[in-house]
Design an enzyme around this catalytic site. Structure first.
Site, PDB file in Angstrom:
ATOM      1  N   ASP A  29      -2.535  -7.692  -1.458  1.00  0.00           N
ATOM      2  CA  ASP A  29      -3.316  -6.768  -0.622  1.00  0.00           C
ATOM      3  C   ASP A  29      -4.776  -7.224  -0.508  1.00  0.00           C
ATOM      4  O   ASP A  29      -5.515  -6.722   0.329  1.00  0.00           O
ATOM      5  CB  ASP A  29      -3.234  -5.356  -1.208  1.00  0.00           C
ATOM      6  CG  ASP A  29      -3.665  -4.290  -0.213  1.00  0.00           C
ATOM      7  OD1 ASP A  29      -3.812  -4.621   0.984  1.00  0.00           O
ATOM      8  OD2 ASP A  29      -3.849  -3.130  -0.636  1.00  0.00           O
TER       9      ASP A  29
ATOM     10  N   LYS B 172       0.850  -1.198   0.000  1.00  0.00           N
ATOM     11  CA  LYS B 172       0.000   0.000   0.000  1.00  0.00           C
ATOM     12  C   LYS B 172       0.880   1.241   0.000  1.00  0.00           C
ATOM     13  O   LYS B 172       2.060   1.185   0.360  1.00  0.00           O
ATOM     14  CB  LYS B 172      -0.869   0.023   1.278  1.00  0.00           C
ATOM     15  CG  LYS B 172      -2.004  -0.982   1.306  1.00  0.00           C
ATOM     16  CD  LYS B 172      -2.824  -0.817   2.591  1.00  0.00           C
ATOM     17  CE  LYS B 172      -3.916  -1.853   2.708  1.00  0.00           C
ATOM     18  NZ  LYS B 172      -4.965  -1.760   1.697  1.00  0.00           N
TER      19      LYS B 172
ATOM     20  N   ARG C 172      -9.811 -11.713   2.145  1.00  0.00           N
ATOM     21  CA  ARG C 172     -10.611 -12.790   1.548  1.00  0.00           C
ATOM     22  C   ARG C 172      -9.849 -14.112   1.584  1.00  0.00           C
ATOM     23  O   ARG C 172     -10.450 -15.177   1.660  1.00  0.00           O
ATOM     24  CB  ARG C 172     -11.013 -12.395   0.114  1.00  0.00           C
ATOM     25  CG  ARG C 172      -9.875 -12.223  -0.831  1.00  0.00           C
ATOM     26  CD  ARG C 172     -10.250 -11.441  -2.092  1.00  0.00           C
ATOM     27  NE  ARG C 172     -10.507 -10.027  -1.813  1.00  0.00           N
ATOM     28  CZ  ARG C 172     -10.888  -9.140  -2.732  1.00  0.00           C
ATOM     29  NH1 ARG C 172     -11.073  -9.524  -3.978  1.00  0.00           N
ATOM     30  NH2 ARG C 172     -11.086  -7.879  -2.408  1.00  0.00           N
TER      31      ARG C 172
HETATM   32  N1  BES Z   1      -7.988  -3.939   4.418  1.00  0.00           N
HETATM   33  C1  BES Z   1      -8.167  -3.575   3.074  1.00  0.00           C
HETATM   34  C2  BES Z   1      -9.505  -2.887   2.810  1.00  0.00           C
HETATM   35  C3  BES Z   1      -9.673  -1.530   3.435  1.00  0.00           C
HETATM   36  C4  BES Z   1      -9.259  -0.400   2.775  1.00  0.00           C
HETATM   37  C5  BES Z   1     -10.297  -1.413   4.662  1.00  0.00           C
HETATM   38  C6  BES Z   1      -9.446   0.836   3.345  1.00  0.00           C
HETATM   39  C7  BES Z   1     -10.487  -0.176   5.237  1.00  0.00           C
HETATM   40  C8  BES Z   1     -10.057   0.946   4.580  1.00  0.00           C
HETATM   41  C9  BES Z   1      -8.112  -4.810   2.184  1.00  0.00           C
HETATM   42  O1  BES Z   1      -7.290  -5.837   2.612  1.00  0.00           O
HETATM   43  C10 BES Z   1      -7.578  -4.362   0.867  1.00  0.00           C
HETATM   44  O2  BES Z   1      -6.487  -3.913   0.811  1.00  0.00           O
HETATM   45  N2  BES Z   1      -8.407  -4.492  -0.158  1.00  0.00           N
HETATM   46  C11 BES Z   1      -8.044  -4.081  -1.458  1.00  0.00           C
HETATM   47  C12 BES Z   1      -8.564  -5.106  -2.424  1.00  0.00           C
HETATM   48  C13 BES Z   1      -8.013  -4.971  -3.828  1.00  0.00           C
HETATM   49  C14 BES Z   1      -6.538  -5.268  -3.839  1.00  0.00           C
HETATM   50  C15 BES Z   1      -8.755  -5.920  -4.724  1.00  0.00           C
HETATM   51  C16 BES Z   1      -8.689  -2.721  -1.732  1.00  0.00           C
HETATM   52  O3  BES Z   1      -9.769  -2.450  -1.226  1.00  0.00           O
HETATM   53  O4  BES Z   1      -8.060  -1.922  -2.412  1.00  0.00           O
HETATM   54 ZN    ZN Z   2      -7.012  -5.948   4.692  1.00  0.00          ZN
HETATM   55 ZN    ZN Z   3      -5.254  -5.571   1.999  1.00  0.00          ZN
END
Ligand code: BES
Ligand code: ZN
Ligand code: ZN
Length: 511
Positions: free
Chosen positions: A356, A286, A360
């Site tokens: 990331d 990230k 899931r």
């Molecule tokens: N933990 C994050 C989702 C998240 C983002 C929660 C912002 C709270 C605030 C999750 O693990 C993640 O990074 N999801 C990605 C998925 C993508 C790579 C398909 C996302 O939401 O960008």
């Molecule tokens: Zn996450």
């Molecule tokens: Zn993530």
């Protein structure tokens, strides 16, 4: 009379019930005013004792009775309490539990911040709500609003804290009902405050093993059994998605199993939480800004642990299991790679295309494990996608389930619990049409969508691939994990979202 310590991370606050408002000896009394400045029955009785000063405030127009309005009256020795806080409740017929929670929470915070240590409340009379429900809402609102999370401040100056909250009524039968409600409110607020404590804790102080220790503490207090699967157990069982996400970190992953026996013979309700103690994104790293706040990526797990504590404390006659898949998602030489293939616990293979999208992955094994209990229903809570927050903002989580009759029945139960607790849910579609998104050329499924669209639904569609043989509802709580302000009973930082909803769901399970 209830005297239970329910505060975490700060001095004790107790809830007590007592008699007449005009005799109350604390630092402040809270009474309600309805729309158009109409005094509530309790305010009216107090008005007589203070020589009509409350009426005067309404007549000058300083208190409209509108929802959220507040006015302080100093009593100059007419009654023992030096101040009365009048709070607007709007139209009496529109006052529900949520409005009471907010009014009581705002009032408690205001009086605490002006240095009050003992606060009495007479907010329950003249409403369509039962006295028990009102007592519950008031205690809950106050104990949630007074929550503090400055666990690592080292300053020595004393903080302003409330010592006692007293619900006031001259009638003994009403006091009994208030007491019953307040005891319930305390336990439910404690569930959310436990969840807040866990989610607010810094990630260096709460790696997966420490989260497991905290779950053990909750289990001991609440009379639950707790089992923790560590690396060797996870390898033996084949929790390969959980191991894969955790393999880049020096802090090993764990799988936590909390069990409330209840009626041991019945098919259980299973609650599943995403417990990513820190989500850096892994090798699909990230940005600095995107990583900020990712200690909260275990908010789903926190809600499950908090709710299980309440379910045990209430000793509900239902069998409920809490499962938490906890790991730290870090980049390193040992980290999982984009392109890796993982053989999940379910037997299905996964192509990891983005490290990331780790929530899931860990949930895939948790949902496969849940099937062993032959559950009557499974609810998972996960801060799963930024896309869900983009779609729905910060006032409701996304709710997903298969489009069949059993799922619809479970959805209806979750909806009812959401309505009662004001932890709001909004259903989004999960038609099989979306399954194409997660088809992989080289494995059974891939962990991100091919189109880049509908990210919250694609996340849910991935989870659906690991759900077999039980009704299931997925709540994507990414937008709800933190509050940016102190408002009503919300406190800046972790919200504890889901803990109250799950407790309410379990309370009504099977009835
Ligand atoms: N933990 C994050 C989702 C998240 C983002 C929660 C912002 C709270 C605030 C999750 O693990 C993640 O990074 N999801 C990605 C998925 C993508 C790579 C398909 C996302 O939401 O960008
Ligand atoms: Zn996450
Ligand atoms: Zn993530």
């Amino acid at each position: 009379m209830t005297q239970t310590d329910v505060r975490q991370g700060g001095p004790e606050t107790v809830v007590d019930v007592s008699s007449d408002l005009a005799l109350y000896k604390g630092d402040g009394i809270v009474v309600g005013v309805f729309a158009d400045g109409e005094l509530s029955p309790t305010a009216r009785s107090l008005d007589a004792a203070v020589g009509g000063m409350l009426t005067a405030v309404c007549e000058t127009g300083d208190m409209s009775g509108k929802k959220g309005a507040q006015a302080v009256v100093y009593t100059h020795g007419k009654i023992p309490a030096p101040r009365v806080l009048m709070v607007g409740l709007g139209r009496a017929k529109n006052v529900d539990a949520e409005r009471l929670r907010c009014a009581a929470g705002d009032a408690a915070r205001k009086l605490r911040d002006s240095g009050c240590r003992g606060v009495g409340m007479g907010l329950h009379a003249g409403l369509s709500l039962s006295t028990t429900d009102a007592g519950e809402a008031i205690a809950e609102g106050v104990l949630l609003a007074l929550y503090r999370s400055d666990l690592h401040h080292t300053r020595s100056t004393e903080r302003k804290e409330l010592d006692t909250l007293t619900l006031l009524d001259a009638d003994a039968a009403a006091r009994d009902r208030l007491s019953t409600g307040a005891q319930l409110g305390e336990i439910i607020a404690a569930a959310a405050n436990t969840a807040r404590d866990l989610a607010n804790e810094a990630p260096n102080y709460l790696p997966p093993l420490a989260l497991a220790d905290r779950a053990r503490d909750v289990a001991e207090t609440a009379g639950l059994t707790c089992r923790v699967l560590e690396t060797e157990d996870l390898k033996a069982e084949g929790f390969n998605t959980l191991l894969g996400v955790g393999q880049g970190s020096v802090n090993p992953p764990v799988f936590i199993i909390l069990e409330h026996e209840g009626d041991a013979d019945e098919a259980p309700l299973v609650l599943v939480g995403k417990g990513i103690c820190f989500d850096s994104g892994g090798l699909s790293l990230k940005s600095g800004a995107g990583m900020m706040g990712m200690k909260h990526d275990m908010a789903g797990a926190a809600a499950v642990i908090g709710a299980m504590g309440a379910i045990g404390s209430l000793d509900l006659p239902r069998r409920v299991i809490g499962l938490v898949a906890a790991a730290e998602n870090m980049p390193s030489a040992t980290a999982q790679r984009p392109n890796d293939i993982v053989y999940s616990l379910s037997g299905k293979t996964i192509e990891v295309r983005n490290t990331d999208a780790e929530g899931r992955l860990v949930l895939a094994d948790a949902l496969a494990y849940a099937a062993r209990y032959e559950p009557a229903g499974v609810i998972d809570l996960a801060t799963l996608t930024g896309a869900c927050m983009t779609a729905l903002g910060k006032h409701t989580c996304g709710m997903f389930g298969k489009h069949d009759r059993d799922t619809d029945a479970l959805i209806a139960r979750v909806q009812a619990a959401a309505d009662a607790t004001h932890e709001r849910v909004w259903r989004l579609p999960l038609w099989d049409d979306y399954d194409d998104e997660i088809k992989s050329d080289i494995a059974d499924v891939q962990n991100i969508g091919s189109s880049g669209l509908g990210g919250a639904i694609v996340g849910a569609a991935f989870l659906k691939a690991f759900v077999d043989g039980y009704p299931w509802v997925h709540l994507d709580i990414a937008g709800l994990m933190t509050s940016s302000k102190n408002k009503g009973y919300a406190v800046k930082g972790a919200t504890g979202f889901g803990a109250r909803l799950l407790t309410e769901l379990a309370r009504n399970w099977g009835v």
